[in-house]
Write a protein that holds these residues in place. Structure first.
Motif, PDB file in Angstrom:
ATOM      1  N   LEU A 170       0.838  -1.207   0.000  1.00  0.00           N
ATOM      2  CA  LEU A 170       0.000   0.000   0.000  1.00  0.00           C
ATOM      3  C   LEU A 170       0.870   1.254   0.000  1.00  0.00           C
ATOM      4  O   LEU A 170       0.578   2.224  -0.709  1.00  0.00           O
ATOM      5  CB  LEU A 170      -0.916   0.001   1.225  1.00  0.00           C
ATOM      6  N   ALA A 171       1.949   1.245   0.786  1.00  0.00           N
ATOM      7  CA  ALA A 171       2.844   2.400   0.837  1.00  0.00           C
ATOM      8  C   ALA A 171       3.547   2.625  -0.496  1.00  0.00           C
ATOM      9  O   ALA A 171       3.802   3.767  -0.892  1.00  0.00           O
ATOM     10  CB  ALA A 171       3.868   2.212   1.956  1.00  0.00           C
ATOM     11  N   ALA A 172       3.854   1.534  -1.196  1.00  0.00           N
ATOM     12  CA  ALA A 172       4.523   1.659  -2.490  1.00  0.00           C
ATOM     13  C   ALA A 172       3.601   2.256  -3.553  1.00  0.00           C
ATOM     14  O   ALA A 172       4.043   2.997  -4.435  1.00  0.00           O
ATOM     15  CB  ALA A 172       5.027   0.286  -2.951  1.00  0.00           C
ATOM     16  N   GLU A 173       2.312   1.943  -3.467  1.00  0.00           N
ATOM     17  CA  GLU A 173       1.358   2.400  -4.480  1.00  0.00           C
ATOM     18  C   GLU A 173       0.716   3.746  -4.128  1.00  0.00           C
ATOM     19  O   GLU A 173       0.288   4.474  -5.014  1.00  0.00           O
ATOM     20  CB  GLU A 173       0.255   1.347  -4.652  1.00  0.00           C
ATOM     21  N   GLN A 174       0.619   4.056  -2.844  1.00  0.00           N
ATOM     22  CA  GLN A 174      -0.045   5.280  -2.392  1.00  0.00           C
ATOM     23  C   GLN A 174       0.913   5.996  -1.444  1.00  0.00           C
ATOM     24  O   GLN A 174       1.059   5.634  -0.288  1.00  0.00           O
ATOM     25  CB  GLN A 174      -1.370   4.940  -1.696  1.00  0.00           C
ATOM     26  N   ARG A 175       1.565   7.042  -1.954  1.00  0.00           N
ATOM     27  CA  ARG A 175       2.655   7.683  -1.207  1.00  0.00           C
ATOM     28  C   ARG A 175       2.172   8.278   0.114  1.00  0.00           C
ATOM     29  O   ARG A 175       2.924   8.322   1.090  1.00  0.00           O
ATOM     30  CB  ARG A 175       3.293   8.772  -2.066  1.00  0.00           C
ATOM     31  N   GLN A 176       0.944   8.753   0.178  1.00  0.00           N
ATOM     32  CA  GLN A 176       0.441   9.359   1.409  1.00  0.00           C
ATOM     33  C   GLN A 176       0.148   8.340   2.508  1.00  0.00           C
ATOM     34  O   GLN A 176       0.056   8.698   3.680  1.00  0.00           O
ATOM     35  CB  GLN A 176      -0.847  10.135   1.126  1.00  0.00           C
ATOM     36  N   PHE A 177       0.010   7.077   2.115  1.00  0.00           N
ATOM     37  CA  PHE A 177      -0.485   6.079   3.059  1.00  0.00           C
ATOM     38  C   PHE A 177       0.377   5.981   4.311  1.00  0.00           C
ATOM     39  O   PHE A 177      -0.141   6.021   5.436  1.00  0.00           O
ATOM     40  CB  PHE A 177      -0.577   4.709   2.380  1.00  0.00           C
ATOM     41  N   LEU A 178       1.682   5.852   4.156  1.00  0.00           N
ATOM     42  CA  LEU A 178       2.543   5.588   5.313  1.00  0.00           C
ATOM     43  C   LEU A 178       2.595   6.795   6.252  1.00  0.00           C
ATOM     44  O   LEU A 178       2.596   6.627   7.476  1.00  0.00           O
ATOM     45  CB  LEU A 178       3.949   5.206   4.860  1.00  0.00           C
ATOM     46  N   SER A 179       2.627   8.007   5.704  1.00  0.00           N
ATOM     47  CA  SER A 179       2.639   9.187   6.573  1.00  0.00           C
ATOM     48  C   SER A 179       1.319   9.328   7.314  1.00  0.00           C
ATOM     49  O   SER A 179       1.294   9.681   8.503  1.00  0.00           O
ATOM     50  CB  SER A 179       2.938  10.446   5.766  1.00  0.00           C
TER      51      SER A 179
END
Length: 310
Positions: A170-179
């Protein structure tokens, strides 16, 4: 935004307080308080400002933007929270089945299955407004990442095996996810609590997840891509000291690969831990003193006594 909006509603003959004007406009008083604190006091932490920005944007949408053109700017269907939870629960069940069928607890789910689960979640997030926030909320607050029925270390070992691959995808595909995920975790960690219980499994799990994301090799590249800054999370922890934030700040500082981080934050962490230890002793002494004065009239003393591990 706020001063211009509120000043436009002032009467030249009689200047009202911002709170009165905000109340008349339906603007939450917390917006006025945050503005006052930022201008006249100390600048709030980045996490607090981000959450406030999200609330402001939602208020603007509900009270202004959506009414500009109801046909053209109509709000998409609200996120199907149950659908998100069903997908996440199916992932947990699938991973546990793999673990139960294998003697190797480190065996990974086939990448195709992880990619398919991530794609289903991202489809919802990309199509529907606020769905990404709902996904993060389900993971953190919905007790998906942090089960509470097992000891912390075993809980974390199992949680990493179940979730690492999917979250990294998910973090690789959606940059905002991890933050967004780490911000949500940190917000839960610094939320006020009347008694800091040593057995607070939820906060302990949150702290361990943040430590894992900020310090483990598995998450190094994803954290770098997402722009996570270890100095920011350490600062947030030290500005909001409790048992778990100070422990997290200490761990990230000690394991940082940047010498200047250890040199700068090391003494601050030690000072915060010393202050926290002193505060805990002072509270215990006050509670014990109250019991000596009135041993039968202090409601909940035995429960509080247990909470402090006496």
């Amino acid at each position: 935004m706020q001063p211009g909006l509120l000043d436009s509603q002032q009467d030249a003959a009689y200047k009202r307080s911002m709170y009165d004007v905000a109340k008349e406009l339906g603007l939450p008083a917390s917006f006025v308080e945050l503005r006052h604190e930022a201008i006249h006091g100390e600048l709030p932490s980045l996490i607090v400002l981000r959450q406030a920005a999200e609330r402001v944007l939602r208020w603007l949408w509900d009270n202004f933007w959506r009414h500009l053109d109801e046909d053209r700017l109509s709000e998409p269907n609200p996120p199907d929270v149950n659908q998100i939870k069903d997908i996440l629960q199916a992932h947990v069940t699938e991973r546990r089945n793999v673990l139960n069928a294998s003697k190797n607890k480190d065996e990974k789910i086939p990448l195709q299955q992880v990619a398919a689960t991530a794609a289903s979640l991202l489809e919802i997030c990309n199509a529907r407004r606020q769905a990404l926030a709902e996904l993060v909320k389900a993971l953190v607050v919905g007790a998906m990442l942090i089960p509470t029925n097992t000891r912390a270390q075993l809980m974390m070992e199992e949680a990493c095996v179940i979730w690492d691959q999917l979250l990294e995808q998910l973090a690789a595909e959606q940059r905002q996810f991890l933050s967004l995920l780490t911000d949500k975790m940190a917000a839960q960690l610094i939320a006020p609590q009347h008694v800091q219980s040593p057995n607070d499994t939820f906060r302990e799990g949150i702290s361990m997840w943040l430590e894992h994301i900020y310090t483990s090799r598995f998450w190094h590249q994803a954290a770098k891509r997402s722009g996570l800054d270890d100095t920011a999370i350490i600062s947030t922890c030290l500005q909001n000291p409790n048992k778990w934030t100070v422990r997290l700040a200490s761990s990230i500082t000690q394991r940082s690969n940047r010498e200047q981080v250890q040199q700068f934050f090391g003494p601050l962490v030690a000072e915060a831990q010393e202050d926290l230890d002193f505060g805990t002793r002072a509270v215990k002494e006050r509670l014990e003193s109250a019991t000596v004065r009135d041993p039968h009239g202090f409601d909940g003393w035995q429960k509080l006594q247990r909470s402090w591990g006496k």
